[in-house]
Design a protein around this motif. Structure first.
Motif, PDB file in Angstrom:
ATOM      1  N   GLN A   1      -3.570 -12.362   2.142  1.00 50.88           N
ATOM      2  CA  GLN A   1      -2.374 -12.594   2.718  1.00 50.88           C
ATOM      3  C   GLN A   1      -2.142 -14.112   2.918  1.00 50.88           C
ATOM      4  N   LYS A   2      -3.069 -14.903   3.419  1.00 48.08           N
ATOM      5  CA  LYS A   2      -2.927 -16.379   3.430  1.00 48.08           C
ATOM      6  C   LYS A   2      -2.760 -16.874   2.077  1.00 48.08           C
ATOM      7  N   GLU A   3      -3.123 -16.415   0.767  1.00 50.60           N
ATOM      8  CA  GLU A   3      -2.567 -16.815  -0.344  1.00 50.60           C
ATOM      9  C   GLU A   3      -1.202 -16.365  -0.805  1.00 50.60           C
ATOM     10  N   GLY A   4      -0.802 -15.365  -0.209  1.00 45.57           N
ATOM     11  CA  GLY A   4       0.603 -14.964  -0.606  1.00 45.57           C
ATOM     12  C   GLY A   4       0.485 -13.878  -1.495  1.00 45.57           C
ATOM     13  N   ALA A   5      -0.540 -13.259  -1.885  1.00 45.78           N
ATOM     14  CA  ALA A   5      -0.679 -12.252  -2.758  1.00 45.78           C
ATOM     15  C   ALA A   5       0.267 -11.054  -2.688  1.00 45.78           C
ATOM     16  N   SER A   6       0.555 -10.548  -3.971  1.00 42.02           N
ATOM     17  CA  SER A   6       1.369  -9.143  -3.930  1.00 42.02           C
ATOM     18  C   SER A   6       0.277  -8.003  -4.049  1.00 42.02           C
ATOM     19  N   ARG A   7      -0.900  -8.503  -4.710  1.00 44.45           N
ATOM     20  CA  ARG A   7      -1.945  -7.409  -5.057  1.00 44.45           C
ATOM     21  C   ARG A   7      -3.272  -8.177  -5.394  1.00 44.45           C
ATOM     22  N   VAL A   8      -4.119  -7.422  -5.021  1.00 44.07           N
ATOM     23  CA  VAL A   8      -5.633  -7.840  -5.072  1.00 44.07           C
ATOM     24  C   VAL A   8      -6.043  -6.958  -6.485  1.00 44.07           C
ATOM     25  N   LYS A   9      -6.363  -7.627  -7.296  1.00 40.65           N
ATOM     26  CA  LYS A   9      -6.928  -7.129  -8.603  1.00 40.65           C
ATOM     27  C   LYS A   9      -8.247  -6.738  -8.667  1.00 40.65           C
ATOM     28  N   ALA A  10      -9.109  -7.704  -8.030  1.00 38.58           N
ATOM     29  CA  ALA A  10     -10.820  -7.357  -8.174  1.00 38.58           C
ATOM     30  C   ALA A  10     -11.315  -8.278  -7.025  1.00 38.58           C
ATOM     31  N   VAL A  11     -12.370  -7.582  -6.648  1.00 39.46           N
ATOM     32  CA  VAL A  11     -13.269  -8.278  -5.742  1.00 39.46           C
ATOM     33  C   VAL A  11     -14.755  -8.156  -6.430  1.00 39.46           C
ATOM     34  N   LYS A  12     -15.522  -9.501  -6.267  1.00 41.85           N
ATOM     35  CA  LYS A  12     -16.761  -9.278  -6.577  1.00 41.85           C
ATOM     36  C   LYS A  12     -17.786  -9.804  -5.503  1.00 41.85           C
TER      37      LYS A  12
END
Length: 139
Positions: free
Chosen positions: A19-30
């Protein structure tokens, strides 16, 4: 239940970051899982997938990396790994360490000098080492 609480904290952190980065989607999390914590990877993954449902992180790739537990004796300087002494721990002790990793000092000692005064160099805890996001208009 411990794994669900960890998954919830990870998911909240990922979504806050996105949200803080203005993302439209999260693609991956490590996610790095410290060996000392002895967390059930499959449970954390399932919980994260469930908690991501209906959010911009739904369908994100979840990547786990186990960080080997390494200790260093403050008395003699000897460095050793959990896997070298893990077979000496019974199931109850492993569970105690799982919930409260700090108690490891009560159950382990330096294999060289016997001291309980050692530091956990690495392999403790759970943390996010990377989040890949997509912003509107990016692929």
């Amino acid at each position: 239940m411990h794994e669900w609480a960890l998954a919830d904290a990870i998911v909240r952190t990922v979504l806050d970051y996105a949200q803080k980065e203005g993302a439209s989607r999260v693609k991956a999390v490590k996610v790095v899982l410290g060996e000392l914590q002895d967390v059930g990877e499959d449970i954390v993954k399932f919980a994260m997938e469930e908690l991501f449902r209906g959010t911009i992180a739904e369908g994100a790739e979840i990547i786990f990396e186990e960080e080997e537990a390494v200790f260093k004796c403050r008395n003699c300087g000897h460095v050793w790994k959990l896997k070298e002494v893990k077979d000496k721990l019974d199931e109850r002790i492993r569970e105690d360490i799982h919930f409260i990793p700090e108690v490891v000092h009560a159950f382990l000692s330096c294999p060289k000098c016997g001291s309980h005064d050692f530091e956990v160099v690495k392999g403790r805890g759970v943390y996010i080492s990377g989040i890949m996001i997509e912003k509107e208009g990016e692929e």
